[in-house]
Scaffold this active site. Structure first.
Site, mmCIF file in Angstrom:
data_model
loop_
_atom_site.group_PDB
_atom_site.id
_atom_site.type_symbol
_atom_site.label_atom_id
_atom_site.label_comp_id
_atom_site.label_asym_id
_atom_site.label_seq_id
_atom_site.Cartn_x
_atom_site.Cartn_y
_atom_site.Cartn_z
ATOM 1 N N ASP A 160 0.822 -1.201 0.000
ATOM 2 C CA ASP A 160 0.000 0.000 0.000
ATOM 3 C C ASP A 160 0.864 1.261 0.000
ATOM 4 O OD1 ASP A 160 -2.319 1.492 0.071
ATOM 5 O OD2 ASP A 160 -3.183 0.412 1.756
ATOM 6 N N MET A 161 0.257 2.392 -0.288
ATOM 7 C CA MET A 161 0.976 3.671 -0.358
ATOM 8 C C MET A 161 -0.094 4.752 -0.272
ATOM 9 S SD MET A 161 2.102 6.382 -2.063
ATOM 10 C CE MET A 161 3.567 7.272 -2.431
ATOM 11 N N CYS A 164 -1.328 -1.090 -4.236
ATOM 12 C CA CYS A 164 -2.487 -0.337 -3.760
ATOM 13 C C CYS A 164 -1.978 1.041 -3.377
ATOM 14 C CB CYS A 164 -3.070 -1.066 -2.547
ATOM 15 S SG CYS A 164 -4.371 -0.158 -1.683
ATOM 16 N N ASP A 192 -10.754 2.014 -3.316
ATOM 17 C CA ASP A 192 -11.308 1.736 -1.985
ATOM 18 C C ASP A 192 -12.834 1.727 -2.031
ATOM 19 O OD1 ASP A 192 -8.952 1.380 -0.706
ATOM 20 O OD2 ASP A 192 -8.866 3.355 0.230
HETATM 21 C C1 GLA Z 1 -5.781 2.018 2.258
HETATM 22 C C2 GLA Z 1 -6.162 0.863 1.354
HETATM 23 C C3 GLA Z 1 -7.210 0.021 2.016
HETATM 24 C C4 GLA Z 1 -6.694 -0.482 3.336
HETATM 25 C C5 GLA Z 1 -6.245 0.670 4.191
HETATM 26 C C6 GLA Z 1 -5.542 0.188 5.445
HETATM 27 O O1 GLA Z 1 -6.820 2.908 2.396
HETATM 28 O O2 GLA Z 1 -6.583 1.340 0.119
HETATM 29 O O3 GLA Z 1 -7.576 -1.055 1.191
HETATM 30 O O4 GLA Z 1 -5.635 -1.385 3.116
HETATM 31 O O5 GLA Z 1 -5.353 1.524 3.509
HETATM 32 O O6 GLA Z 1 -5.101 1.227 6.230
#
Ligand code: GLA
Length: 782
Positions: A477-478, A525, A547
């Protein structure tokens, strides 16, 4: 196939269905003669030349020996500024004496059997890919520019990039160094871009080109959900099925720009590359700057064919070869079910239920490490939180494995919370300016991956994690955009390099990790789809699309995404209702039907499912697994757009046209709706097909107090029995099965059962309602 014709000084690049033709102009500049449907190698290239026969008024004449020629009306492959071309330059370079004047002329070429290696950046892979290298030289500055054109024959794709070499004794500064330039003659062009924001990524926008410059870009350090680094240009009359169109995509994950300029001579200039805003790159003697690669494709059969070209490229040439056509597991992700609030035993309960539903991969999302109980702390500390997971990651992974599922884990390595041990130890590792208080995004700062020691640290800490347990999947994720750009280790001539150097650091890290852990399936992500691009796909074969898991929002988001990206890279989860993102309620079947056109996952508290929901989900997963290869890797066609109609229709088809799945979705229920007839021109007219509707279910809620009209038995609406039955009893939707010849499906269309129109209900009525949908399996009958 690449051929050079010495007499005419023409390079002809051919893919299966397209030609890209470059010529050396009499002035020595590199020109473009043609990009479009395939032409014969034996063509009369002279007949392609668009040129003036007389001096054009008020232009700068490049050379007084030929007054008919000016750079402003020429079709150029690598324009610069300063000799009379007043359109956007592809490169703009500040020389040692302060001048910004360069003039690159053709020097030499090579036709190579392979792509030359340029490791630091992701790229379409080299599978003995023929490549044309053209060298241009500016004799005053002693700068060279090499242009590379690679041919992906079967995919109908050409990739381009540029390399700038400083062969002088002096420094120069690259103020703009894009990857490509293409000049086309305007043909009533319409530009399609894919724009948005968090939870509404890649919405299709179309606008007719008008005089001036349209620039889409990202200044966010990520390619961003504002404008995806993929766009199309097409004739006004082009549709999904018919007409000419061009597509462009950058293989890059950071700040980028694309310029689409219409000049007063009705010439269209198309450019793409690293964003020149806030970019400057000092190139010292003998140094080289490599631009990222751009993908170009043309289709004369509408947008669907253009998309298929990009889809094929992604599956065959971008993602890691080990994952090409590799069926992806059905996963469960605990994020929307628990957020940060989970215990080991809650996770195990979820996992047991997941197993019963048929799920194959259990993914532990955010919150398992450090002091991470909310998004204010813990990022950076990639050690397990023993309070939550007393058995550690490895213990949990073992339990999951024992249940018969694979285990996956979430990380966000590029980020750091000030409230973390890592920040206490290395406050100097973040991107910030010593005299400004750094601004936060989601309470976090960005680690400076332009620093070797940061990349080294992340490589080690993540390697330790991946080695500590049987981890078969990782969600990377980022979650914030860049701000406070400053690097304490770069002098004032180098500061403009920071975001690009960051990307090079990130790519180096991903390169090493994915080499070392080749079996881990990585999913990229960035707050959903804030970094959805070919650069990330090169390392990570799938991306969390958004999301937003609301079924209706999702079908817009996915529809927009399909233009440039194959469904096999699109993470698509079924979540709870009302939707966390928009509070909308849609049926469980529609949530599945939308997700089925991507990589299926479930992301809700499955321990709370009613018996109705449990049974329905099991059937959904069975269906998906049975048709997974087709759904994930079949050729995808967009039949009806939710951006312009009340419906969405999609079809995936096997290459041999022996099977397909049709998805029909409606947004709102219309009163007294018309009969449907869905033409399927991609099927074979010679074959006969059986069409079977997927078994779908609804419960008593669909009818509410009207239930007495629909059921043979009388029960009181909203009474105890009603509630009991509602949560347990599966009402089957209409049966719909046909044996139809291909020529009818192609020319007349498939006729599904009639929709509910308010006059009664029986087994021949298709109850769709708001956000209703159906899937039909289409199979050749021999
Ligand atoms: C981001 C991702 C989500 C989830 C959250 C966790 O928003 O897009 O899918 O993993 O972080 O903090």
């Amino acid at each position: 196939m690449i051929k050079y014709f010495e007499k005419t000084r023409v390079f002809h690049l051919q893919t299966k269905n397209t030609s890209y033709i470059i010529n050396v102009l009499p002035s020595g500049h590199l020109g473009n003669l043609f990009f479009g449907k395939k032409l014969d190698f034996e063509s009369d290239y002279d007949k392609l030349v668009l040129k003036n026969n007389i001096e054009v008024g008020s232009q700068v004449i490049y050379d007084s020996n030929d007054k008919t020629f000016n750079l402003n009306t020429a079709f150029l492959e690598m324009p610069t500024f300063g000799k009379g071309d007043f359109r956007e330059p592809m490169c703009h370079i500040r020389l040692n004496d302060g001048s910004r004047l360069t003039n690159f002329l053709f020097l030499s070429y090579q036709i190579l059997a392979n792509k030359p290696n340029f490791k630091p950046l992701p790229q379409a892979r080299d599978n003995n890919t023929p490549t044309l290298e053209i060298t241009l030289f500016d004799e005053v500055s002693f700068l060279y520019i090499k242009l590379y054109y690679s041919i992906y024959y079967d995919e109908d794709v050409i990739t381009r990039r540029a390399v700038i070499i400083n062969d002088s004794e002096n420094n120069c500064i690259l103020e703009k160094a894009l990857s490509m330039n293409l000049d086309l003659n305007n043909d009533d062009f319409v530009l399609s871009t894919f724009d948005g924001a968090w939870i509404k990524e890649r919405m299709l926008n179309q606008q007719k080109l008008k005089p001036g410059i349209i620039k889409i870009d990202s200044k966010k350090g990520v390619s961003s959900s504002d404008h995806n680094p993929f766009f199309m240009i097409a004739n006004e009359s082009t549709t999904e099925k018919f007409g000419n169109c061009y597509g462009f995509a950058l293989i890059y994950s950071g700040s980028y720009e694309a310029n689409i300029e219409l000049n007063p001579f009705d010439l269209v200039r198309v450019q793409m590359g690293v964003n020149s805003f806030d970019f400057f790159w000092q190139l010292q003697p003998k140094e080289v700057f490599e631009t990222p690669e751009v993908v170009l494709s043309f289709s004369d059969q509408g947008f669907n064919k253009l998309s298929l070209n990009f889809h094929e490229l992604i599956n065959n040439q971008i993602i890691k070869p080990d994952f090409k056509n590799l069926e992806r597991p059905v996963l469960f992700n605990n994020w929307e079910a628990t957020m940060f609030d989970f215990t080991q035993s809650k996770l195990i309960k979820l996992a047991k239920k997941a197993k019963k539903l048929g799920i194959e991969l259990f993914v532990l999302d955010d919150g398992w490490f450090g002091n991470r109980n909310s998004d204010t702390a813990g990022l950076g500390d990639w050690q397990v939180n023993k309070k939550k997971l007393p058995l550690g990651v490895s213990g949990l992974a073992q339990r999951i494995e024992k249940l018969g599922m694979d285990f996956g884990i979430w990380v966000e390595p590029e980020m750091i919370n000030e409230d973390s041990k890592l920040y206490q130890d290395h406050p100097d590792w973040v991107i910030s300016h010593p005299r400004f208080k750094p601004s936060l995004g989601r309470n976090q700062l960005i680690l400076n991956l332009a620093k070797k020691e940061v990349v080294e640290y992340l490589f080690n800490v993540l390697s330790e994690l991946f080695e500590s347990a049987r981890i078969s999947y990782c969600k990377w994720d980022m979650n914030r955009n860049f701000s406070d750009l400053f690097a304490d280790d770069l002098d004032n001539y180098q500061q403009g390099k920071l975001t690009h150097l960051y990307l090079l650091g990130l790519y180096d890290l991903l390169d090493r990790l994915t080499e070392r852990f080749p079996n881990i399936l990585f999913e990229s992500c960035a707050s959903g789809g804030n970094r959805f691009d070919l650069g990330m796909l090169y390392y990570m074969p799938q991306i969390w699309t958004s999301d937003n898991t609301d079924a209706y929002c999702r079908y817009l988001i996915q529809y927009g995404t399909y233009f440039g990206y194959k469904q096999s890279v699109i993470g698509a989860h079924v979540s709870d209702v009302p939707s966390q993102q928009v509070l909308r309620t849609t049926s469980l079947e529609t949530r599945f039907n939308v997700s089925a056109f991507g990589l299926l996952g479930y992301e809700l508290d499955i321990t709370q499912l009613t018996s109705f929901e449990t049974k329905v989900i099991k059937k959904q997963i069975d269906f998906y697994k049975q048709h997974r290869k087709l759904l994930q890797f079949g050729d995808l066609y967009r039949l009806k757009s939710p951006f312009s109609t009340n419906e969405m229709q999609l079809l995936v088809m096997s290459k041999d046209r022996s099977e397909a799945i049709l998805g029909i979705f409606q947004t709102l229920q219309e009163p007294n709706a018309k009969l449907n007839q869905i033409q399927l021109p991609m099927l074979s007219q010679e074959k006969t097909y059986r069409i079977t509707k997927r078994d779908q279910y609804f419960n008593l809620d669909t009818f509410g107090y009207l239930i007495k009209h629909a059921l043979p038995i009388k029960i009181k609406a909203k009474g105890i029995l009603f509630h009991l039955l509602k949560n347990r009893y599966l009402f089957k939707t209409e049966t719909d099965e046909h044996l139809v010849s291909g020529d009818i499906l192609v020319n007349n269309g498939f006729i599904p059962k009639q929709k509910y129109i308010g006059t009664g209900y029986n087994d021949s009525i298709r109850l769709m309602g708001d956000f209703g949908s159906r899937l039909y399996y289409i199979e050749e009958v021999k």
